[in-house]
Design a protein around this motif. Structure first.
Motif, short mmCIF file in Angstrom:
data_model
loop_
_atom_site.label_atom_id
_atom_site.label_comp_id
_atom_site.label_asym_id
_atom_site.label_seq_id
_atom_site.Cartn_x
_atom_site.Cartn_y
_atom_site.Cartn_z
N HIS A 50 0.89 -1.06 -0.08
CA HIS A 50 -0.02 0.15 0.09
C HIS A 50 0.78 1.17 -0.17
CE1 HIS A 50 -3.04 -2.95 0.98
NE2 HIS A 50 -3.85 -2.30 1.00
N TYR A 51 0.33 2.33 -0.25
CA TYR A 51 1.02 3.61 -0.18
C TYR A 51 0.15 4.73 -0.03
CZ TYR A 51 -0.95 4.57 -4.80
OH TYR A 51 -1.79 5.02 -5.87
N ILE A 52 0.68 5.96 0.44
CA ILE A 52 -0.05 7.19 0.59
C ILE A 52 0.95 8.24 0.12
CG2 ILE A 52 -1.05 6.37 2.60
CD1 ILE A 52 0.85 7.93 4.41
N HIS A 53 0.29 9.43 -0.19
CA HIS A 53 0.78 10.77 -0.52
C HIS A 53 0.79 11.48 0.64
CE1 HIS A 53 0.20 10.11 -5.25
NE2 HIS A 53 1.08 9.12 -4.71
N VAL A 54 1.86 12.22 0.70
CA VAL A 54 2.07 13.08 2.00
C VAL A 54 2.64 14.22 1.33
CG1 VAL A 54 3.26 13.81 4.21
CG2 VAL A 54 2.95 11.21 3.47
N LEU A 55 2.01 15.53 1.58
CA LEU A 55 1.78 16.71 1.24
C LEU A 55 2.68 17.74 2.26
CD1 LEU A 55 1.80 18.87 -0.84
CD2 LEU A 55 -0.42 19.58 0.09
N ASP A 56 3.95 18.23 2.00
CA ASP A 56 4.54 19.10 2.78
C ASP A 56 4.23 20.63 2.57
OD1 ASP A 56 6.23 20.55 4.42
OD2 ASP A 56 8.16 19.65 3.45
N GLN A 57 3.30 20.82 3.54
CA GLN A 57 2.73 22.12 3.39
C GLN A 57 3.66 23.41 3.49
OE1 GLN A 57 -0.35 22.46 6.43
NE2 GLN A 57 -1.75 20.68 5.48
N THR A 98 6.88 23.35 1.76
CA THR A 98 7.15 23.33 0.65
C THR A 98 6.39 23.15 -0.72
OG1 THR A 98 8.05 21.17 0.60
CG2 THR A 98 9.44 22.73 1.29
N ASN A 99 5.25 22.70 -0.21
CA ASN A 99 3.99 22.28 -1.21
C ASN A 99 4.61 21.20 -2.17
OD1 ASN A 99 1.41 22.55 -2.06
ND2 ASN A 99 1.96 24.02 -3.52
N ILE A 100 5.21 20.39 -1.50
CA ILE A 100 5.74 19.29 -2.36
C ILE A 100 5.04 17.95 -1.86
CG2 ILE A 100 7.83 17.71 -3.01
CD1 ILE A 100 9.37 20.33 -3.03
N ALA A 101 4.67 17.00 -2.84
CA ALA A 101 4.03 15.77 -2.31
C ALA A 101 5.17 14.75 -2.56
CB ALA A 101 2.77 15.34 -3.05
N ARG A 102 5.08 13.60 -1.65
CA ARG A 102 5.85 12.53 -1.75
C ARG A 102 5.05 11.35 -1.56
NH1 ARG A 102 6.95 14.37 3.32
NH2 ARG A 102 6.88 12.68 4.80
N VAL A 103 5.77 10.22 -1.83
CA VAL A 103 5.31 8.81 -1.52
C VAL A 103 5.82 8.25 -0.54
CG1 VAL A 103 4.65 6.64 -2.69
CG2 VAL A 103 4.70 8.59 -4.17
N GLU A 104 4.82 7.72 0.44
CA GLU A 104 5.35 6.54 1.35
C GLU A 104 4.60 5.06 1.20
OE1 GLU A 104 7.25 7.35 3.60
OE2 GLU A 104 7.54 9.52 3.37
N ILE A 105 5.72 4.33 1.09
CA ILE A 105 5.31 3.10 0.82
C ILE A 105 5.42 1.87 1.82
CG2 ILE A 105 5.85 1.23 -0.62
CD1 ILE A 105 7.25 2.96 -2.55
N GLY A 106 4.33 1.27 2.26
CA GLY A 106 4.48 0.15 3.27
C GLY A 106 5.08 -0.90 2.98
N PRO A 107 5.34 -1.73 3.96
CA PRO A 107 4.85 -1.83 5.43
C PRO A 107 5.61 -0.76 6.14
CG PRO A 107 5.95 -3.72 5.13
CD PRO A 107 6.06 -3.17 3.86
N PRO A 158 -4.35 4.83 3.21
CA PRO A 158 -3.49 4.00 2.31
C PRO A 158 -4.22 3.19 1.12
CG PRO A 158 -3.19 3.99 4.80
CD PRO A 158 -4.28 4.69 4.51
N VAL A 159 -3.72 3.22 0.13
CA VAL A 159 -4.32 2.67 -1.07
C VAL A 159 -3.33 1.42 -1.67
CG1 VAL A 159 -4.96 3.20 -3.58
CG2 VAL A 159 -5.14 4.60 -1.79
N ARG A 160 -4.02 0.35 -2.28
CA ARG A 160 -3.18 -0.82 -2.71
C ARG A 160 -2.56 -0.42 -3.72
NH1 ARG A 160 -3.31 -6.08 -2.18
NH2 ARG A 160 -5.17 -5.94 -0.54
N PRO A 175 4.42 -4.99 -7.74
CA PRO A 175 3.54 -3.94 -7.62
C PRO A 175 4.07 -2.40 -7.49
CG PRO A 175 2.84 -5.95 -6.08
CD PRO A 175 4.27 -6.11 -6.94
N PHE A 176 3.41 -1.42 -7.93
CA PHE A 176 4.16 -0.12 -7.91
C PHE A 176 2.86 1.02 -7.42
CE2 PHE A 176 2.35 -0.90 -12.38
CZ PHE A 176 1.79 0.20 -12.53
N PRO A 177 3.51 1.98 -6.83
CA PRO A 177 2.38 3.20 -6.35
C PRO A 177 2.68 3.95 -7.99
CG PRO A 177 4.67 3.31 -5.50
CD PRO A 177 4.70 2.04 -6.34
N LEU A 178 1.72 4.93 -7.47
CA LEU A 178 1.50 6.02 -8.41
C LEU A 178 1.96 7.28 -7.65
CD1 LEU A 178 -2.06 5.78 -9.94
CD2 LEU A 178 0.05 5.10 -11.26
#
Length: 882
Positions: free
Chosen positions: A27-34, A36-45, A60-62, A109-112
Motif C-alpha cells: 500500500h502507499y500514501i501521498h504526503v504533502l509538505d505544506q 514546500t508544497n511538495i508531495a511525496r510517496v510513502e510505501i508500506g509496510p 493507504p491505497v493498494r 506492484p508499484f505506486p503512483l
C-alpha cells in the motif's frame, strides 16, 4: 481511476487526520509538505508519524498490480534514468513526462507518484489467433525493435498467432479475419493505397484484383475485401456470356477490348471465375437440335469471331451448340418440313442463289416385259433463283429451307368427291376455274378464290328448308353458318323442280331439272325467283332459287261485285302445274323462267275473269250457281260450249287444272245480315223437322224396349224356379252322402291305421334283424382281426426271441473264443495244473501222505479230491469254473 485527490479520502477522513498512519504491505500514501508544497510517496509496510506541517492526502491505497499477460496505461508517467530509477528535481519533486503515456506490463506492484494517473485500468493483453491480424497505425515516428522505422500514419498488420504488446506510438484500428477461399471461389480485393500485395505484385490505389488460391487469405494492411466471387460451373449444356468492362488480356492470353462480348464454354474451363475486368451478362443454355429440327441464326459470328450483321445461317440437326453473343434465332427451333405425297411447300427466294434439286426421268420398259419395274435416273442440275421467284416442292421428302429461301406456305392436297369442288385462281393470269371431282393440290401460282353471291341467295342457301316439303313454311331464317366461299357452290334440286343458272361470261343460261346436283362455275349465278304470296296475293313475298313444277295449289282472296251491287269476298284455291315434255328441250326449259312471278300473273288473270263473269249475274243466281259461274269464267267454253278442263298460259306452259271455292263472304254488312238470317231460318226449320223425327223414333224404340224387358223378366223367373228345384235336390243328396260318408271314412281310417302299424312293426323287426346281423359280422371281423394281430404279434415276438438267443450264443461263443485266444494255451495249462498242485502242497503241509474216501461205485477224480475235501479257494474256483 485517478488517485490524485485520494479516492478513499472521503471514506476515511479520520484516518487521514490521524497523526500515526499504519501503511500495510503493498500500500502507499501521498504526503504533502505544506511548507514546500511538495508531495511525496510513502510505501508500506510502514507506520508513518505525520508531522504538523504535513498532510496525508488519502488513506493507504493498494499498489497497482499487473498480473501476467496484462497491462495498464499511465498518463503523465515519472521520468526514469538508465537504471530505471525515478528522477527528482532540486526540490525533491518527482519529474513527470507531462501529456505522455507509459504502458506498463507485468512487474512488481508499484505506486503512483504524485501527478501520475491511470488512463486505462489493468487489461488483458490481446491475443491474436491464427488467420487473424490487427491493423495498426503509427501515431508517432518511432523505430521498432528490429530496426524498422515507422512514420506517423503508416499502417501495417500484426498477424497471429501471437500476443500483441501495445505501444504508446501505435493505435489498433481494427481486427481483420482471414477470408476462407474454397474450391471454385475467389475474393475480390481493392488497394487502399499504392503498395505491393502478398503475391509481390505492385498495386496502385483503387486497383482491383482476384485471389483464387484455395485456403485462408489474410488481406494486407492496404487491401480491402470487396466480395467473394463464386465460379460459374460450366457443363456441356451451359455456357457463360461475359463482357469486358475494360481492355485486358484474358486467361487464355487473348486481348479483349472494352465492350467486347464472348462465350466461355466447358472447352475453355470447367469452372470460370469472372475477373475484375469482366462482367457476366448471363448464362446461355445449349441449343440442341435433333435429326428432325433446324434453326436459322441471325447475325451469325464469323470465323474471325465478329458478328456478320444482316446475314443468316441455317443449322441442321443432330447438333448441339451455343448461341454466340449477338446471335439469336429467327423463329426459334423449327421442325424439318416432312412432306407426304399429299403435301407441298411454296417457296420464295429472298436473294439470288443457285438452287440444286433433283429431276427424275423414267425410262419405259420393253413391251414384252410388262411386270418389270420402271428404272429411274437422277441427275442433279443447278437452277439460278432470283429474288422473288416462287416455286413449289412436292412430297414425299424432307426439306430444310436454306437461308436464301422463305417458306411462303404449306400446301395440302384437297380431297374432293364427285359432287365437291373448289375455285382456283391463277395469280399470274387472274383466270379462275373450278376443280371438281378429284383430289387437287394448288401450285405455286394458284390460290383459292372466294366466290361472292348476292345476299338473298346466300340466305336461301344457308336456310335449312326443304324446297318441296317446307314450301309453305316461311317463318324460318338462315342457320347463320357461314359458307366456305372457296368451295364450289352446290345446290340439290329436288324432284319435279327446276333451277336456272346463268353464265355471265358465256352469256348463256342453262336449266337443271331435279333430282340433280347443281354446281356453279366461277362466272355462274342462280336465277332468283321472286313470287307473290300470302292471301290476298302480295308481290315479292316468296324468294326461291328452284322452281317447283307442280302439281300444287295456290290460294287467293278476291273481291267481286254482282249485278245488283252485292260485294262479295271469294277465297279461291287453284290447282296448277307446268306442262312439260320429257325430256324438255332448251326452249321449253327457258320458257319456265320467262315469267318472273307466274303466281301473281296467274292470280291477276283469273281474278279479272271471275270479276267480269260475276258482274253480269244477280246475287241470288251467283249464290245458287257460284261454282258453275266461276269455273266457266276461269276455264271458258270450247267449240261445243262445254267448260274446258283447264286453263293454259302459253308464255310459260302453266296449266290451271281446277278451282276450289273455299269461302264466299259478303263485304256489305246488310247483305251479310240478310244472308245470315236466311241461313239461320233454314237451319231452324231443318232442326225442328229433325227433332220431331227423332222424338217419334225414340218413342217407338222405348215401346219395343219395354216389351223385351217384360219377356225377359218372365223368362228369368222360370229359370230361377228351375234352379231352386235343382238346389233342393242337391241339398238332400249331400245330406245322405254326408251321413254315410262319415262312418265309411272312420272305418277306412282305422283299417288304414292298423295296416300302417303292422307294416311299421314288420319293418322294425327286419331292421332289428339286419342290425343284429351287422353287429355280429362286425364283431366276428373284429375278433378275426384281433386273432390275426395277436398271432402276428406272437410270431414276431418268437422271431425276435430266436434272433436274440442266436445273437447271445454268437456273442458268447465269440467272447469265449476271444477269451481263450487272449489267455493263450500256456496260461490255460498253468491254470489247470495250479489246483492239484496247491492241494498237494496243502496235504503235505498237514502231514498227510494220502487220503481217499470212496463208495466203491463212483469213479475217483484224483485231481479234485483235495478240492472236494478241503474246498477250493473262491478265486481259484471261479477261475476253474470259467
Amino acid at each position: 481511476m485517478s488517485k490524485k485527490g485520494g479516492s478513499r479520502g472521503q471514506e476515511s477522513e479520520g484516518l487521514v487526520d490521524a497523526s500515526i498512519i499504519r501503511i500495510p504491505p503493498h500500500h502507499y500514501i501521498h504526503v504533502l509538505d505544506q511548507n514546500t508544497n511538495i508531495a511525496r510517496v510513502e510505501i508500506g509496510p510502514l507506520t508513518y508519524i505525520r508531522q504538523d506541517n504535513e498532510r496525508v492526502l488519502f488513506a493507504p491505497v493498494r499498489m497497482i498490480m499487473v498480473p501476467p499477460r496484462h497491462y495498464c496505461v499511465v498518463l503523465n508517467p515519472v521520468a526514469r534514468d538508465d537504471d530505471n530509477q525515478v528522477l527528482f528535481d532540486e526540490s525533491g519533486q518527482a519529474k513527470l513526462r507531462h501529456a505522455d503515456l507509459e504502458i506498463r506490463l507485468t512487474r512488481d506492484p508499484f505506486p503512483l507518484y504524485p501527478g501520475e494517473e491511470i488512463q486505462q485500468d489493468v487489461t488483458p493483453l490481446q491475443i491474436v489467433y491464427p488467420d487473424t491480424a490487427l491493423r495498426l497505425q503509427a501515431l508517432l515516428d518511432f523505430e521498432e525493435d528490429g530496426g524498422e522505422k515507422r512514420v506517423a500514419g503508416d499502417e501495417w498488420l500484426f498477424e497471429g498467432p501471437g500476443t500483441y504488446i501495445p505501444k504508446k506510438e501505435v493505435a489498433v484500428l481494427e481486427t481483420i479475419k482471414a477470408t476462407v477461399i474454397r474450391e471454385n471461389q475467389a475474393i475480390r480485393l481493392r488497394a487502399r493505397k499504392e503498395g505491393v500485395d502478398r503475391g509481390g505484385v505492385r498495386r496502385v490505389t483503387g486497383e482491383e484484383w482476384l485471389v483464387s488460391k484455395v485456403g485462408a487469405y489474410l488481406p494486407g494492411a492496404h487491401e480491402e475485401v470487396l466480395d467473394i466471387v463464386n465460379a460459374f460451373i460450366l457443363t456441356d449444356k451451359k455456357a457463360l456470356h461475359v463482357r469486358a468492362v475494360r481492355a485486358f488480356k484474358d486467361a487464355g492470353g487473348r486481348e479483349r477490348r472494352t465492350g467486347e462480348e464472348w462465350l466461355v464454354t466447358m472447352a475453355d474451363s470447367e469452372a470460370h471465375i469472372p475477373s475484375v475486368s469482366e462482367e457476366v451478362v448471363g448464362v446461355v443454355d445449349v441449343t440442341t437440335l435433333n435429326s428432325r429440327q433446324y434453326c436459322v441464326i441471325l447475325d451469325p459470328v464469323g470465323p474471325d469471331g465478329k458478328p456478320q450483321l444482316g446475314k443468316k445461317r441455317v443449322v441442321k440437326g443432330e447438333r448441339s451448340f451455343f448461341l454466340q453473343p449477338g446471335e439469336y434465332l429467327e423463329q426459334g427451333i423449327q421442325d424439318v418440313y416432312v412432306l407426304s405425297e399429299e403435301e407441298g411447300l411454296v417457296l420464295r427466294a429472298v436473294e439470288a442463289f443457285n438452287d440444286t434439286e433433283e429431276h427424275v426421268e423414267e425410262e419405259e420398259a420393253e413391251e414384252e416385259e410388262l411386270m418389270e419395274e420402271r428404272a429411274k435416273r437422277s441427275r442433279r442440275s443447278g437452277i439460278l433463283r432470283r429474288p422473288g421467284d416462287r416455286w413449289m416442292l412436292r412430297g414425299p421428302l424432307e426439306y430444310v429451307p436454306p437461308a436464301a429461301v422463305e417458306v411462303v406456305l404449306k400446301r395440302q392436297a384437297i380431297p374432293l368427291d364427285e359432287n365437291e369442288g373448289i375455285y382456283v385462281r391463277d395469280i399470274k393470269t387472274g383466270k379462275v376455274r373450278a376443280v371438281i371431282g378429284h383430289t387437287y393440290m394448288l401450285t405455286q401460282d394458284e390460290e383459292l378464290w372466294e366466290k361472292e353471291l348476292p345476299a338473298n341467295v346466300e340466305a336461301l342457301l344457308a336456310t335449312p328448308h326443304d324446297p318441296l316439303a317446307d314450301r309453305s313454311d316461311r317463318t324460318r331464317t338462315g342457320s347463320g353458318q357461314d359458307r366456305c366461299k372457296t368451295k364450289v357452290v352446290s345446290y340439290r334440286v329436288p324432284h319435279n323442280a327446276a333451277v336456272q343458272v346463268y353464265d355471265y361470261r358465256e352469256k348463256k343460261a342453262r336449266v337443271v331439272f331435279g333430282p340433280e346436283m347443281v354446281m356453279l362455275g366461277p362466272d355462274e349465278q342462280f336465277t332468283m325467283l321472286s313470287l307473290s304470296g300470302d292471301k290476298p296475293k302480295r308481290a315479292n313475298v316468296i324468294k326461291a332459287v328452284c322452281l317447283l313444277l307442280g302439281p300444287d295449289f295456290f290460294t287467293d282472296i278476291i273481291t267481286i261485285e254482282t249485278a245488283d251491287h252485292a260485294r262479295l269476298q271469294l277465297q279461291l284455291s287453284y290447282n296448277w302445274h307446268f306442262d312439260l315434255k320429257t325430256p324438255a328441250n332448251s326452249a321449253e326449259a327457258a320458257a319456265l323462267f320467262s315469267v318472273p312471278d307466274f303466281v301473281g300473273d296467274a292470280c291477276k288473270a283469273i281474278a279479272s275473269r271471275v270479276r267480269g263473269a260475276v258482274a253480269s249475274v244477280q246475287f241470288d243466281d251467283f249464290h245458287k250457281n257460284s261454282n258453275r259461274i266461276i269455273c266457266s269464267a276461269v276455264f271458258g267454253f270450247d267449240e261445243k260450249l262445254a267448260v274446258r278442263p283447264s286453263l293454259r298460259f302459253n308464255q310459260n306452259n302453266l296449266v290451271i287444272s281446277s278451282v276450289d271455292i273455299q269461302s264466299v263472304e259478303p263485304i256489305d254488312q246488310r247483305t251479310r245480315d240478310a244472308l245470315q238470317k236466311s241461313v239461320q231460318l233454314a237451319i231452324e226449320i231443318t232442326t225442328n223437322s229433325q227433332e220431331a223425327a227423332a222424338r217419334h223414333e225414340a218413342e217407338r224404340l222405348e215401346q219395343e224396349a219395354r216389351g223385351k224387358l217384360e219377356r225377359q223378366r218372365i223368362t228369368d223367373q222360370a229359370e230361377a224356379e228351375r234352379a231352386r228345384k235343382e238346389l233342393l235336390e242337391l241339398e238332400a243328396l249331400s245330406a245322405a252322402v254326408e251321413s254315410t260318408g262319415a262312418a265309411k271314412a272312420e272305418a277306412q281310417s282305422r283299417a288304414e291305421a292298423a295296416r300302417i302299424q303292422g307294416e311299421a312293426a314288420v319293418n322294425e323287426a327286419k331292421l332289428k334283424a339286419e342290425a343284429q346281423r351287422i353287429e355280429a359280422e362286425a364283431e366276428l371281423q373284429r375278433l378275426a382281426k384281433a386273432r390275426e394281430q395277436e398271432l402276428s404279434y406272437k410270431q414276431q415276438m418268437d422271431n425276435l426271441e430266436v434272433e436274440k438267443q442266436k445273437s447271445l450264443a454268437r456273442i458268447e461263443s465269440e467272447r469265449f473264443g476271444q477269451l481263450v485266444q487272449s489267455l493263450g494255451s500256456d496260461t490255460l495249462k498253468e491254470m489247470a495244473r495250479a489246483g492239484p498242485e496247491l492241494q498237494v502242497k496243502m496235504l503235505q503241509a498237514l502231514g498227510l501222505k494220502s487220503t481217499l474216501i470212496t463208495d466203491g461205485s463212483s469213479p475217483i477224480n484224483l485231481f479234485t479230491t483235495a478240492n472236494g475235501l478241503l474246498g477250493a479257494l473262491p478265486g481259484l474256483g471261479q477261475g476253474q469254473g470259467q
